[in-house]
Design an enzyme around this catalytic site. Structure first.
Site, PDB file in Angstrom:
ATOM      1  N   ARG A  26     -27.717 -10.209  21.025  1.00  0.00           N
ATOM      2  CA  ARG A  26     -28.516 -11.839  21.474  1.00  0.00           C
ATOM      3  C   ARG A  26     -28.036 -11.757  22.569  1.00  0.00           C
ATOM      4  O   ARG A  26     -28.615 -12.759  23.146  1.00  0.00           O
ATOM      5  CB  ARG A  26     -27.338 -12.749  20.759  1.00  0.00           C
ATOM      6  CG  ARG A  26     -27.304 -12.908  19.283  1.00  0.00           C
ATOM      7  CD  ARG A  26     -25.930 -13.800  18.748  1.00  0.00           C
ATOM      8  NE  ARG A  26     -26.166 -13.519  17.651  1.00  0.00           N
ATOM      9  CZ  ARG A  26     -24.996 -14.347  16.911  1.00  0.00           C
ATOM     10  NH1 ARG A  26     -24.071 -14.796  17.748  1.00  0.00           N
ATOM     11  NH2 ARG A  26     -24.983 -14.568  15.626  1.00  0.00           N
ATOM     12  N   ARG A  30     -30.241 -17.479  24.155  1.00  0.00           N
ATOM     13  CA  ARG A  30     -29.356 -18.678  24.549  1.00  0.00           C
ATOM     14  C   ARG A  30     -28.383 -18.877  25.762  1.00  0.00           C
ATOM     15  O   ARG A  30     -28.630 -19.852  26.371  1.00  0.00           O
ATOM     16  CB  ARG A  30     -28.120 -19.042  23.364  1.00  0.00           C
ATOM     17  CG  ARG A  30     -26.669 -18.085  22.781  1.00  0.00           C
ATOM     18  CD  ARG A  30     -26.359 -18.254  21.458  1.00  0.00           C
ATOM     19  NE  ARG A  30     -25.571 -17.547  20.863  1.00  0.00           N
ATOM     20  CZ  ARG A  30     -25.106 -17.728  20.097  1.00  0.00           C
ATOM     21  NH1 ARG A  30     -24.787 -18.448  19.284  1.00  0.00           N
ATOM     22  NH2 ARG A  30     -24.008 -16.361  19.498  1.00  0.00           N
ATOM     23  N   ARG A  39     -37.525 -23.595  25.317  1.00  0.00           N
ATOM     24  CA  ARG A  39     -37.043 -24.265  24.124  1.00  0.00           C
ATOM     25  C   ARG A  39     -36.926 -25.334  24.012  1.00  0.00           C
ATOM     26  O   ARG A  39     -36.867 -25.654  23.132  1.00  0.00           O
ATOM     27  CB  ARG A  39     -35.528 -23.521  23.557  1.00  0.00           C
ATOM     28  CG  ARG A  39     -35.987 -22.143  22.777  1.00  0.00           C
ATOM     29  CD  ARG A  39     -36.567 -22.395  21.838  1.00  0.00           C
ATOM     30  NE  ARG A  39     -36.176 -23.110  20.129  1.00  0.00           N
ATOM     31  CZ  ARG A  39     -34.792 -23.460  20.050  1.00  0.00           C
ATOM     32  NH1 ARG A  39     -33.797 -22.019  19.990  1.00  0.00           N
ATOM     33  NH2 ARG A  39     -34.145 -24.235  19.395  1.00  0.00           N
ATOM     34  N   ASP A  75     -34.366 -14.742  13.918  1.00  0.00           N
ATOM     35  CA  ASP A  75     -33.409 -15.517  13.163  1.00  0.00           C
ATOM     36  C   ASP A  75     -33.147 -14.441  11.593  1.00  0.00           C
ATOM     37  O   ASP A  75     -34.359 -14.407  10.951  1.00  0.00           O
ATOM     38  CB  ASP A  75     -33.610 -16.647  13.038  1.00  0.00           C
ATOM     39  CG  ASP A  75     -32.128 -17.057  12.791  1.00  0.00           C
ATOM     40  OD1 ASP A  75     -30.876 -17.687  13.038  1.00  0.00           O
ATOM     41  OD2 ASP A  75     -31.990 -17.097  11.097  1.00  0.00           O
ATOM     42  N   TYR A 152     -25.454 -16.333   2.853  1.00  0.00           N
ATOM     43  CA  TYR A 152     -26.135 -17.711   3.400  1.00  0.00           C
ATOM     44  C   TYR A 152     -26.652 -18.368   2.172  1.00  0.00           C
ATOM     45  O   TYR A 152     -26.479 -19.721   1.795  1.00  0.00           O
ATOM     46  CB  TYR A 152     -26.519 -17.651   4.285  1.00  0.00           C
ATOM     47  CG  TYR A 152     -25.943 -17.204   5.592  1.00  0.00           C
ATOM     48  CD1 TYR A 152     -24.930 -18.227   6.287  1.00  0.00           C
ATOM     49  CD2 TYR A 152     -26.538 -16.562   6.544  1.00  0.00           C
ATOM     50  CE1 TYR A 152     -24.810 -18.436   7.532  1.00  0.00           C
ATOM     51  CE2 TYR A 152     -25.911 -15.998   7.830  1.00  0.00           C
ATOM     52  CZ  TYR A 152     -25.194 -17.220   7.829  1.00  0.00           C
ATOM     53  OH  TYR A 152     -24.511 -16.829   9.879  1.00  0.00           O
TER      54      TYR A 152
END
Length: 346
Positions: A26, A30, A39, A75, A152
């Protein structure tokens, strides 16, 4: 294209380069202010499927931190989105599916989609943009492992214990096997698209595998994860969270060139479990990225020393970069690792 002499690729081949290679799960995204600025006004999955945007986000941490690899910004649910599955990323929650897969009829419906029909044009274009700029720096492609994707899908969104997915394995093992097998083919198609466009290696993420016991992992999961990465023709890194009880199985019968280790298990202990034929990756505790530098520095040096127990070591975190991380901490880690040659530590 990166040379086989790139530190990451040497480590994956079992060699010890002069500097321990370092990258961060990651790292793209973010925690970086330039990412948040880029973004603005763009939804997560849309950003992943916009080639120039995904490429720029992939490249940002390489420019900022000087890491030894880029990891493709995407993702794990993107291949499902490409398959036509209705999924959105809800801020603060994660992937949410409009139609969970909980019955045999649900499995019939979703597995009727042909994984080979996925349109991966946007993925391939983004990878080509990235690799053209990276030059000698390798790009790591990635995909979610079948169990994490199934967790998920069956739950319909994030959960803590993945009870429905774990129950399906035992209540309807045939349906589970078909679903996991289909997800394996979906993940493989996604990995192949990245490989064919220039990714030098790939990582299979099994974020939720730690909710499984060893017997269930071996019976219901490992064969499908193995099928996703067998004979890809490039090195494979396999990573899961909480996989200490079955860490040896994460080698996937020797298919994995490297196994990622989370922060819970000392790296030298993990190396003894994994054996002499696999590279270890990890395993800085992400929580310590918020600690004072002297505390973090001592921890990084300890991880480096413990990594010497393996045939080769790729420095990374024991999970992903937390959103609140100061990017300067990551840059300092890279500089610290690169300042300490393997010869100097011998």
């Amino acid at each position: 294209m990166p040379s086989p002499s790139a530190p990451l690729l040497r480590a994956l081949a079992g060699d010890r380069p002069e500097q321990t290679p370092v990258w961060f799960m990651r790292q793209a995204g973010r925690s970086l202010p330039e990412y948040r600025e880029l973004r603005v006004g763009t939804r997560m999955l849309d950003a992943c499927l916009t080639p120039d945007l995904a490429a720029e986000i992939t490249l940002q941490p390489v420019r900022r931190h000087g890491v030894d690899a880029a990891v493709f910004f995407s993702d794990i649910v993107i291949p499902l989105r490409l398959a036509g599955v209705d999924v959105v990323i809800e801020p603060g929650r994660g992937p949410v599916f409009a139609e969970p897969v909980r019955t045999r009829a649900d499995v019939d419906r979703i597995t009727a989609i042909d994984p080979d029909a996925l349109d991966t044009t946007a993925i391939a274009e983004a990878v080509r943009i990235v690799t053209a700029e990276l030059g000698e720096t390798p790009l790591i492609g990635f995909a979610g492992a079948p169990f994490t994707l199934a967790a998920y899908l069956v739950e319909g969104g994030p959960s803590k214990e993945h009870l429905r997915a774990r129950a399906m394995m035992h209540t309807d093992p045939e349906a589970w096997d078909r679903l996991a097998g289909w997800l394996s083919r979906i993940s493989r198609r996604f990995l192949e698209a990245q490989r064919d466009a220039g990714a030098a290696t790939v990582q299979l993420f099994d974020s939720w595998a730690g909710s499984l016991n060893p017997a269930d992992y071996r019976a219901f999961i490992a064969p499908h994860s193995k099928a996703a990465v067998t004979d890809l023709g490039i090195p494979v890194i396999h990573f899961g969270v909480g996989t200490g009880p079955f860490l040896g199985d994460m080698r996937l019968d020797g298919i994995a060139s490297a196994v990622g280790v989370d922060w819970r298990q000392p790296l030298d202990e993990a190396a003894r479990v994994l054996g002499p034929d696999v590279t270890v990756q990890g395993n800085i505790d992400p929580a310590l990225l918020s600690a004072p530098w002297d505390v973090l520095e001592a921890h990084v040096l300890d991880v480096l020393e413990r990594g010497r127990a393996a045939r080769a070591h790729i420095l990374n975190l024991g999970h992903g970069v937390p959103p609140e991380t100061d990017p300067d901490q990551l840059t300092r880690i890279v500089e610290l690792v690169h300042s300490r040659s393997d010869a100097a530590r011998a």
